[in-house]
Design an enzyme around this catalytic site. Sequence first.
Site, PDB file in Angstrom:
ATOM      1  N   SER A 124       0.834  -1.175   0.088  1.00 32.47           N
ATOM      2  CA  SER A 124      -0.197  -0.138  -0.009  1.00 32.47           C
ATOM      3  C   SER A 124       0.970   1.263   0.007  1.00 32.47           C
ATOM      4  O   SER A 124       1.920   1.365   0.484  1.00 32.47           O
ATOM      5  CB  SER A 124      -0.892  -0.200   1.203  1.00 32.47           C
ATOM      6  OG  SER A 124      -1.652   1.218   1.512  1.00 32.47           O
ATOM      7  N   TYR A 148      -1.653  -1.523  11.068  1.00 33.15           N
ATOM      8  CA  TYR A 148      -1.815  -1.982   9.779  1.00 33.15           C
ATOM      9  C   TYR A 148      -0.781  -1.649   8.898  1.00 33.15           C
ATOM     10  O   TYR A 148      -0.178  -2.510   7.887  1.00 33.15           O
ATOM     11  CB  TYR A 148      -3.255  -1.282   9.304  1.00 33.15           C
ATOM     12  CG  TYR A 148      -3.362  -1.312   7.630  1.00 33.15           C
ATOM     13  CD1 TYR A 148      -3.635  -2.792   7.178  1.00 33.15           C
ATOM     14  CD2 TYR A 148      -3.204  -0.212   7.021  1.00 33.15           C
ATOM     15  CE1 TYR A 148      -3.758  -2.717   5.633  1.00 33.15           C
ATOM     16  CE2 TYR A 148      -3.234  -0.338   5.679  1.00 33.15           C
ATOM     17  CZ  TYR A 148      -3.477  -1.332   4.876  1.00 33.15           C
ATOM     18  OH  TYR A 148      -3.408  -1.180   3.519  1.00 33.15           O
ATOM     19  N   LYS A 152       2.214  -3.938   6.670  1.00 32.68           N
ATOM     20  CA  LYS A 152       2.590  -3.795   5.331  1.00 32.68           C
ATOM     21  C   LYS A 152       4.130  -3.524   5.079  1.00 32.68           C
ATOM     22  O   LYS A 152       4.751  -4.163   4.195  1.00 32.68           O
ATOM     23  CB  LYS A 152       1.929  -2.681   4.317  1.00 32.68           C
ATOM     24  CG  LYS A 152       0.510  -3.143   4.290  1.00 32.68           C
ATOM     25  CD  LYS A 152       0.132  -4.509   3.402  1.00 32.68           C
ATOM     26  CE  LYS A 152      -1.327  -4.832   3.372  1.00 32.68           C
ATOM     27  NZ  LYS A 152      -1.668  -6.164   2.727  1.00 32.68           N
TER      28      LYS A 152
HETATM   29  C1  UD1 Z   1      -7.044   5.299   4.275  1.00 28.78           C
HETATM   30  C2  UD1 Z   1      -5.933   4.626   5.048  1.00 28.78           C
HETATM   31  C3  UD1 Z   1      -4.991   3.795   4.236  1.00 28.78           C
HETATM   32  C4  UD1 Z   1      -5.604   2.739   3.428  1.00 28.78           C
HETATM   33  C5  UD1 Z   1      -6.604   3.279   2.501  1.00 28.78           C
HETATM   34  C6  UD1 Z   1      -7.296   2.272   1.970  1.00 28.78           C
HETATM   35  C7  UD1 Z   1      -6.144   6.233   6.934  1.00 28.78           C
HETATM   36  C8  UD1 Z   1      -5.277   7.136   7.848  1.00 28.78           C
HETATM   37  N1  UD1 Z   1      -5.362   5.800   5.972  1.00 28.78           N
HETATM   38  O1  UD1 Z   1      -6.316   6.039   3.334  1.00 28.78           O
HETATM   39  O2  UD1 Z   1      -4.017   3.468   5.173  1.00 28.78           O
HETATM   40  O3  UD1 Z   1      -4.320   2.244   2.737  1.00 28.78           O
HETATM   41  O4  UD1 Z   1      -7.519   4.160   3.353  1.00 28.78           O
HETATM   42  O5  UD1 Z   1      -7.948   2.789   0.796  1.00 28.78           O
HETATM   43  O6  UD1 Z   1      -7.126   5.803   7.331  1.00 28.78           O
HETATM   44  N2  UD1 Z   1     -12.502  11.605   3.792  1.00 28.78           N
HETATM   45  C9  UD1 Z   1     -13.461  12.360   3.997  1.00 28.78           C
HETATM   46  N3  UD1 Z   1     -14.833  11.874   4.357  1.00 28.78           N
HETATM   47  C10 UD1 Z   1     -15.002  10.507   4.919  1.00 28.78           C
HETATM   48  C11 UD1 Z   1     -14.047   9.547   4.314  1.00 28.78           C
HETATM   49  C12 UD1 Z   1     -12.664  10.274   3.781  1.00 28.78           C
HETATM   50  O7  UD1 Z   1     -13.461  13.592   3.941  1.00 28.78           O
HETATM   51  O8  UD1 Z   1     -15.881  10.233   5.398  1.00 28.78           O
HETATM   52  C13 UD1 Z   1     -11.481  12.042   2.928  1.00 28.78           C
HETATM   53  C14 UD1 Z   1     -10.108  11.587   3.910  1.00 28.78           C
HETATM   54  O9  UD1 Z   1      -9.817  12.611   4.844  1.00 28.78           O
HETATM   55  C15 UD1 Z   1      -9.059  11.635   2.735  1.00 28.78           C
HETATM   56  C16 UD1 Z   1      -9.755  11.066   1.413  1.00 28.78           C
HETATM   57  O10 UD1 Z   1     -11.112  11.066   1.842  1.00 28.78           O
HETATM   58  O11 UD1 Z   1      -8.707  13.024   2.501  1.00 28.78           O
HETATM   59  C17 UD1 Z   1      -9.751   9.752   1.355  1.00 28.78           C
HETATM   60  O12 UD1 Z   1      -9.963   8.825   2.398  1.00 28.78           O
HETATM   61  P1  UD1 Z   1      -9.896   7.312   2.476  1.00 28.78           P
HETATM   62  O13 UD1 Z   1     -10.750   6.745   1.469  1.00 28.78           O
HETATM   63  O14 UD1 Z   1     -10.178   7.051   4.148  1.00 28.78           O
HETATM   64  O15 UD1 Z   1      -8.434   7.092   2.153  1.00 28.78           O
HETATM   65  P2  UD1 Z   1      -7.099   7.265   2.725  1.00 28.78           P
HETATM   66  O16 UD1 Z   1      -6.919   8.337   3.657  1.00 28.78           O
HETATM   67  O17 UD1 Z   1      -6.086   7.657   1.574  1.00 28.78           O
END
Ligand code: UD1
Length: 336
Positions: A124, A148, A152
């Site tokens: 990842s 997690y 990895k």
């Molecule tokens: C997250 C994990 C990462 C994992 C990946 C799997 C964390 C800190 N990191 O990454 O280790 O490999 O998922 O795909 O959890 N967001 C919102 N509202 C929401 C959900 C997300 O605004 O309800 C935003 C987040 O702040 C971020 C973006 O959307 O900026 C993507 O979030 P997310 O899908 O959770 O992925 P990652 O943060 O990249």
Amino acid sequence: MAVLVTGGAGYIGSHTAVALHDAGYKVVIVDNFVNSSPKAIEAVRALTSPGLAFVEADLLDSGAVRQLFAQHQIDEVIHFAAHKAVGESADQPLRYYRNNLGSTLGLVEAMAEHGVTKLVFSSSCTVYGQPATVPVTEAAPTGAESPYGWTKYMSEQILRDAAAVSDLDVVLLRYFNPVGAHESGTIGEDPNGIPNNLVPYVMQVAIGRLEKLRVFGDDYDTPDGTAIRDYIHVVDLAEGHVAALAALASMDGCPAVNLGTGVGSTVLDVVNAAADAVGSPIPHEIVERRLGDIEKIYADAALARDLLGWETRRDLTEMMRDHWNWQRKNPQGFAT
Ligand code: UD1
């Protein structure tokens, strides 16, 4: 040539099983359904062949793993099976280390016993944390911020060490943010409970299961203030695994390769693209930043192009169209 796909009932594993079948490979799936559904196997069989081999087993069960290798002629392995929830890993670190590291060790030992030397490993971009510069290359420093993430990081190291002293050849694939679904809408991401990840959350808002999206922070140093990620269509990602297997045939060692598009999208880019796909706005509000979130990351995708001869073909519009198609046809996921 049979390819063992561990975690093949999961989101990326099921799409990869279909891509492998489409590319002419024989597939054997192993999964224990700890975070997936038997319905995914039915759906994969419907998309491929009713006889596609499936074994229900836990990779921590070394007897079951040995039996698997004894009963099936496995030539190569793609190892997806792992626990993957960042927050849960912080609450249950030992469970994560035991499962993710133990399954990888047991699998590699069984491969050695059976003379299987080709492995594609599911890593990842989480191993980069917040990179100093974007796009991030494979040479960037690595580490982790959750158990997690450490599993990895450590699995990569274990495999590098094993490859250095044996016939084992490995490609470590560092995924960016997989979204979308197979065009049939019969397989897709089916999170347990309330989704943590952005696109599943957005789609559950769109289908009416959740009320509104909370956008975590709009004060980042990005064009619209929301955080940037590299979203990749899961079918592109699946095809990246097929390319990695093909490349392994003439490759030594243990390279790490980014699988991303090289394009960064903000949270609001995703919300807008989803609204276009759905045909109505996605209710959302801006809230505080999420603890531990990084500001921006997207892939330098050059090595995947050079080493694997692979690049993505599907854009954010197609990702949202296909994810919505899956969600619309399966409002409750595989439980529908
Ligand atoms: C997250 C994990 C990462 C994992 C990946 C799997 C964390 C800190 N990191 O990454 O280790 O490999 O998922 O795909 O959890 N967001 C919102 N509202 C929401 C959900 C997300 O605004 O309800 C935003 C987040 O702040 C971020 C973006 O959307 O900026 C993507 O979030 P997310 O899908 O959770 O992925 P990652 O943060 O990249």
